[in-house]
Motif scaffolding. Structure first.
Motif, PDB file in Angstrom:
ATOM      1  N   GLU A  40     -52.120  -6.176 -30.605  1.00  0.00           N
ATOM      2  CA  GLU A  40     -52.222  -4.972 -29.339  1.00  0.00           C
ATOM      3  C   GLU A  40     -51.146  -4.615 -28.597  1.00  0.00           C
ATOM      4  O   GLU A  40     -50.186  -4.665 -28.412  1.00  0.00           O
ATOM      5  CB  GLU A  40     -53.340  -5.751 -28.257  1.00  0.00           C
ATOM      6  CG  GLU A  40     -53.385  -4.849 -26.842  1.00  0.00           C
ATOM      7  CD  GLU A  40     -54.647  -5.507 -25.427  1.00  0.00           C
ATOM      8  OE1 GLU A  40     -54.700  -4.999 -24.323  1.00  0.00           O
ATOM      9  OE2 GLU A  40     -54.686  -6.798 -26.818  1.00  0.00           O
ATOM     10  N   THR A  41     -51.206  -3.087 -28.182  1.00  0.00           N
ATOM     11  CA  THR A  41     -50.121  -2.258 -27.683  1.00  0.00           C
ATOM     12  C   THR A  41     -50.469  -2.455 -26.158  1.00  0.00           C
ATOM     13  O   THR A  41     -51.155  -2.137 -25.376  1.00  0.00           O
ATOM     14  CB  THR A  41     -50.572  -1.064 -28.189  1.00  0.00           C
ATOM     15  OG1 THR A  41     -51.533   0.043 -27.378  1.00  0.00           O
ATOM     16  CG2 THR A  41     -51.038  -0.778 -29.109  1.00  0.00           C
ATOM     17  N   GLU A  42     -49.597  -1.433 -25.359  1.00  0.00           N
ATOM     18  CA  GLU A  42     -49.690  -2.095 -23.943  1.00  0.00           C
ATOM     19  C   GLU A  42     -50.455  -1.134 -23.248  1.00  0.00           C
ATOM     20  O   GLU A  42     -50.712  -0.877 -22.438  1.00  0.00           O
ATOM     21  CB  GLU A  42     -48.087  -1.503 -23.339  1.00  0.00           C
ATOM     22  CG  GLU A  42     -47.290  -2.974 -23.909  1.00  0.00           C
ATOM     23  CD  GLU A  42     -45.652  -1.947 -23.661  1.00  0.00           C
ATOM     24  OE1 GLU A  42     -45.276  -0.629 -23.031  1.00  0.00           O
ATOM     25  OE2 GLU A  42     -44.581  -2.820 -22.970  1.00  0.00           O
ATOM     26  N   ASN A  43     -50.866   0.624 -24.291  1.00  0.00           N
ATOM     27  CA  ASN A  43     -52.076   0.632 -23.042  1.00  0.00           C
ATOM     28  C   ASN A  43     -53.238   0.382 -23.825  1.00  0.00           C
ATOM     29  O   ASN A  43     -54.775   1.051 -23.979  1.00  0.00           O
ATOM     30  CB  ASN A  43     -51.804   2.436 -24.135  1.00  0.00           C
ATOM     31  CG  ASN A  43     -52.006   2.698 -25.457  1.00  0.00           C
ATOM     32  OD1 ASN A  43     -51.950   1.914 -26.094  1.00  0.00           O
ATOM     33  ND2 ASN A  43     -52.293   3.617 -26.303  1.00  0.00           N
ATOM     34  N   GLY A  44     -53.599  -0.700 -24.318  1.00  0.00           N
ATOM     35  CA  GLY A  44     -55.004  -1.056 -25.215  1.00  0.00           C
ATOM     36  C   GLY A  44     -55.784  -1.290 -26.607  1.00  0.00           C
ATOM     37  O   GLY A  44     -56.415  -1.516 -26.324  1.00  0.00           O
ATOM     38  N   LEU A  45     -54.496  -0.039 -27.495  1.00  0.00           N
ATOM     39  CA  LEU A  45     -55.317  -0.426 -28.232  1.00  0.00           C
ATOM     40  C   LEU A  45     -55.147  -1.711 -29.232  1.00  0.00           C
ATOM     41  O   LEU A  45     -53.879  -2.238 -28.682  1.00  0.00           O
ATOM     42  CB  LEU A  45     -54.867   1.554 -29.020  1.00  0.00           C
ATOM     43  CG  LEU A  45     -55.368   1.596 -29.767  1.00  0.00           C
ATOM     44  CD1 LEU A  45     -56.863   2.244 -29.471  1.00  0.00           C
ATOM     45  CD2 LEU A  45     -54.251   2.560 -30.856  1.00  0.00           C
ATOM     46  N   LEU A  72     -41.696  -8.568 -33.656  1.00  0.00           N
ATOM     47  CA  LEU A  72     -42.341  -6.795 -33.302  1.00  0.00           C
ATOM     48  C   LEU A  72     -42.937  -7.209 -31.415  1.00  0.00           C
ATOM     49  O   LEU A  72     -42.446  -5.976 -30.901  1.00  0.00           O
ATOM     50  CB  LEU A  72     -43.711  -6.818 -33.825  1.00  0.00           C
ATOM     51  CG  LEU A  72     -43.552  -7.127 -35.299  1.00  0.00           C
ATOM     52  CD1 LEU A  72     -45.257  -7.332 -36.080  1.00  0.00           C
ATOM     53  CD2 LEU A  72     -42.856  -6.051 -35.627  1.00  0.00           C
ATOM     54  N   ALA A  73     -42.734  -7.590 -30.892  1.00  0.00           N
ATOM     55  CA  ALA A  73     -43.159  -7.841 -29.886  1.00  0.00           C
ATOM     56  C   ALA A  73     -42.134  -6.452 -28.734  1.00  0.00           C
ATOM     57  O   ALA A  73     -40.946  -6.788 -29.181  1.00  0.00           O
ATOM     58  CB  ALA A  73     -42.613  -9.194 -28.581  1.00  0.00           C
ATOM     59  N   GLY A  74     -42.510  -5.702 -27.971  1.00  0.00           N
ATOM     60  CA  GLY A  74     -41.594  -4.547 -27.502  1.00  0.00           C
ATOM     61  C   GLY A  74     -41.834  -3.562 -28.289  1.00  0.00           C
ATOM     62  O   GLY A  74     -40.936  -2.835 -27.732  1.00  0.00           O
ATOM     63  N   ARG A  75     -41.802  -3.629 -30.033  1.00  0.00           N
ATOM     64  CA  ARG A  75     -41.016  -2.412 -30.563  1.00  0.00           C
ATOM     65  C   ARG A  75     -42.279  -1.378 -30.529  1.00  0.00           C
ATOM     66  O   ARG A  75     -43.859  -1.241 -30.260  1.00  0.00           O
ATOM     67  CB  ARG A  75     -41.523  -2.746 -31.985  1.00  0.00           C
ATOM     68  CG  ARG A  75     -40.190  -4.391 -32.009  1.00  0.00           C
ATOM     69  CD  ARG A  75     -39.096  -3.417 -32.325  1.00  0.00           C
ATOM     70  NE  ARG A  75     -38.741  -2.583 -33.353  1.00  0.00           N
ATOM     71  CZ  ARG A  75     -38.321  -2.663 -34.480  1.00  0.00           C
ATOM     72  NH1 ARG A  75     -38.335  -4.060 -34.486  1.00  0.00           N
ATOM     73  NH2 ARG A  75     -38.355  -1.779 -35.265  1.00  0.00           N
ATOM     74  N   GLU A  76     -41.634   0.072 -30.456  1.00  0.00           N
ATOM     75  CA  GLU A  76     -42.505   1.214 -30.719  1.00  0.00           C
ATOM     76  C   GLU A  76     -42.952   1.311 -31.651  1.00  0.00           C
ATOM     77  O   GLU A  76     -42.671   0.908 -33.162  1.00  0.00           O
ATOM     78  CB  GLU A  76     -41.405   2.570 -30.103  1.00  0.00           C
ATOM     79  CG  GLU A  76     -41.490   2.470 -28.848  1.00  0.00           C
ATOM     80  CD  GLU A  76     -42.026   2.683 -27.964  1.00  0.00           C
ATOM     81  OE1 GLU A  76     -43.127   3.994 -28.233  1.00  0.00           O
ATOM     82  OE2 GLU A  76     -41.978   2.910 -26.651  1.00  0.00           O
ATOM     83  N   LEU A  77     -43.794   2.306 -32.649  1.00  0.00           N
ATOM     84  CA  LEU A  77     -44.772   2.344 -33.085  1.00  0.00           C
ATOM     85  C   LEU A  77     -44.401   3.604 -33.818  1.00  0.00           C
ATOM     86  O   LEU A  77     -44.517   4.526 -33.422  1.00  0.00           O
ATOM     87  CB  LEU A  77     -46.364   2.357 -32.709  1.00  0.00           C
ATOM     88  CG  LEU A  77     -47.188   0.608 -32.540  1.00  0.00           C
ATOM     89  CD1 LEU A  77     -47.969   1.995 -32.569  1.00  0.00           C
ATOM     90  CD2 LEU A  77     -46.930   0.267 -33.860  1.00  0.00           C
ATOM     91  N   GLY A  78     -43.766   3.116 -34.301  1.00  0.00           N
ATOM     92  CA  GLY A  78     -42.782   4.919 -35.232  1.00  0.00           C
ATOM     93  C   GLY A  78     -43.041   4.844 -35.804  1.00  0.00           C
ATOM     94  O   GLY A  78     -44.218   5.036 -37.111  1.00  0.00           O
TER      95      GLY A  78
END
Length: 361
Positions: A40-45, A72-78
């Motif tokens: 889950e991402t911080e924006n709920g996806l 992975l925690a806190g990593r940006e999806l890049g």
């Protein structure tokens, strides 16, 4: 878009297949194991993935929870391919392949699911300009052992519309019975699962030619001996397939020049990122991709998306069993030898919470 959390859901679902349940796994095989990953991402996806877990569920779950998730925690999806390589490098002390790569595969599938969802498109559309909307599928039968069972199940799947059938038989009598069951016009292969010695292979390969096999899969051990596999293919004129147990494109680089069919398994090879590299490798070497996909979770759905995006992939493998339940009841099952590719955002997989609750370990 940052990763908020990585959770693992271990599951086990019983199935029926009409066989004694012996021969394909180290012990009697009557249940499907899953190491389902939810990111889950911080924006709920939310993205879903799974790593290979048949007979090794606890090990794969532990590797995801203890080795991969903390990175992975806190990593940006890049750049997901770069992140995949970073995970491989940081975890290489635990082993380059096997369980480590199964765990990386699980999160990589979930991350690509998230990436496509963030773009509002299916993974196939994210990866390909004009993806296929349906794919040819073959019935992948379990090992029955008894020729009469092989014959009857072969005839059954042909009646259901399959035009290609794969056996998992190792005895000539059973393979010949399969040909009788499916008929002369149906494409047929067999997965030997490395059970023949080289001497046995040399004796039986002429019979595989006579029976007009589409391919012979993993005839001998080890399954990545390119020289031996290439020699069997060229000497007897029957295409050889291998790679379901190979991890990362590095391993496929050895066999790609020697055999016809490469078989990356998205839950084993390193996820979507490494599967795509194997496709590139096959194109460069003039081989074809025949994905390994006897799955019913995100691996099933991701394989469909990858095949739809990459035309070098030839046929979708459908394991011919009857699970008690499907994680996602909307799973697109083959009909008349074809399977539809979901066009929902991501890989298209959305599990039923009631099924997860019922079969959670």
């Amino acid at each position: 878009m940052k990763i908020k959390c990585v959770d693992v859901v271990p599951l086990q679902i019983p199935f029926e297949d009409g066989s004694p349940g012996e021969g394909l796994m180290p012990t009697k095989w009557t249940k499907l194991d899953f190491a389902l990953v939810r990111i889950e991402t911080e924006n709920g996806l939310v993205g879903w993935g799974d790593g290979f877990a048949y007979s090794c569920r606890r090990a794969t779950v532990a590797a995801i929870e203890d080795m991969v998730a903390p990175l992975l925690a806190g990593r940006e999806l890049g750049d997901l391919a770069a992140l995949n390589l970073e995970l491989q490098q940081r975890l290489h002390l635990h082993g380059r392949y096997g369980i480590t790569t199964f765990a990386i595969s699980a999160v990589d599938i979930a991350l690509w699911d998230l990436k496509a969802k963030a773009e509002g498109v299916s993974l196939a559309r994210l990866l390909g300009e004009r993806p296929a909307t349906s794919l040819p599928a073959y019935a992948s039968l379990v090992r029955y052992g008894a020729p009469d069972l092989v014959r009857s199940f072969g005839a059954k799947v042909v009646e259901e519309g399959y035009r290609t059938v794969k056996l998992h038989e190792i005895a000539l009598e059973a393979i010949a019975a399969g040909r009788e069951g499916v008929g002369a016009s149906t494409k047929m292969s067999t997965d030997v699962n490395c059970n023949w010695s080289l001497e046995q292979a040399r004796k039986i390969m002429p019979e595989m030619k006579r029976l007009d096999l589409y391919w012979v899969e993993e005839p001998v051990f080890p399954p990545d001996d390119a020289a031996v596999l290439g020699e069997l293919q060229s000497e007897y004129g029957v295409p050889i397939a291998s790679g379901e147990n190979a991890c990362t494109a590095v391993e496929f680089a050895r066999t790609a020049p020697a055999i016809r069919y490469l078989q990356p398994s998205v839950t084993k090879v390193g996820g979507v990122s490494e599967f795509l590299k194997v496709c590139d490798l096959a194109e460069a070497q003039g081989a074809k991709i025949m994905p390994h996909a006897p799955y019913f979770g995100p691996g099933y759905w991701a394989t469909l998306q990858l095949m739809a995006a990459r035309g070098i992939c030839e046929q979708f493998e459908h394991l011919y069993i009857a699970p008690d339940a499907y994680l996602d009841p909307s799973i697109p099952l083959p009909e008349n030898g074809m399977v539809a590719v979901p066009d929902r955002p991501g890989i298209g997989f959305e599990p039923d919470p009631a099924v997860l609750d019922r079969y959670r370990i």
